[in-house]
Design an enzyme around this catalytic site. Sequence first.
Site, PDB file in Angstrom:
ATOM      1  N   GLU A  80       1.674   8.143   6.823  1.00 30.48           N
ATOM      2  CA  GLU A  80       2.893   7.497   6.324  1.00 30.48           C
ATOM      3  C   GLU A  80       4.036   8.485   6.359  1.00 30.48           C
ATOM      4  O   GLU A  80       3.899   9.587   5.836  1.00 30.48           O
ATOM      5  CB  GLU A  80       2.681   6.986   4.908  1.00 30.48           C
ATOM      6  CG  GLU A  80       1.781   5.770   4.898  1.00 30.48           C
ATOM      7  CD  GLU A  80       1.871   4.976   3.599  1.00 30.48           C
ATOM      8  OE1 GLU A  80       2.781   5.230   2.798  1.00 30.48           O
ATOM      9  OE2 GLU A  80       1.031   4.106   3.410  1.00 30.48           O
ATOM     10  N   HIS A 100       4.957  -0.930   3.044  1.00 33.37           N
ATOM     11  CA  HIS A 100       4.699  -0.126   1.842  1.00 33.37           C
ATOM     12  C   HIS A 100       5.911  -0.133   0.912  1.00 33.37           C
ATOM     13  O   HIS A 100       6.459   0.895   0.549  1.00 33.37           O
ATOM     14  CB  HIS A 100       4.316   1.314   2.201  1.00 33.37           C
ATOM     15  CG  HIS A 100       3.684   2.036   1.038  1.00 33.37           C
ATOM     16  ND1 HIS A 100       3.122   3.276   1.187  1.00 33.37           N
ATOM     17  CD2 HIS A 100       3.511   1.706  -0.260  1.00 33.37           C
ATOM     18  CE1 HIS A 100       2.649   3.685   0.014  1.00 33.37           C
ATOM     19  NE2 HIS A 100       2.869   2.737  -0.873  1.00 33.37           N
TER      20      HIS A 100
END
Length: 140
Positions: A80, A100
Amino acid sequence: YNCKKIEFMEGIEIADYISIHMPLNHSTKNLITKKELEKMKNTCFIINTARGGILNQKDLIWALDNKVIGGAGLDVFTDEPPKKADPILISSNNLILTPHNSALTLECRIRMGIETIKNIISFIEGKPIYSNIINREILT
């Protein structure tokens, strides 16, 4: 509530839906791999909104491509932010990806602010803090 405690693998085998909600640490990293995915019903859907790395992403793609499970939803990823658009991830037709952003709701931001203030006040007063993340083993 007609609930009973069962073992992890028994839950994996009987679940129609699995939703992951836990921190990523040494005991939860790769908690769900090919071994667990193979035990799931072929109609099971798994959703990870917790942390990338709890659900082994490569094994998940294998399970989706081979119709081992019914589908998945990911709001978190092993890397990420994800390294560019992973063609394997975006080509799966039984996978939903979200960016997210579950903590970006107004309600969540208000709760986070209140919890922060409670922690600061408790710390100053020498009381236990509201949410003790200091003692949790978190992987980054």
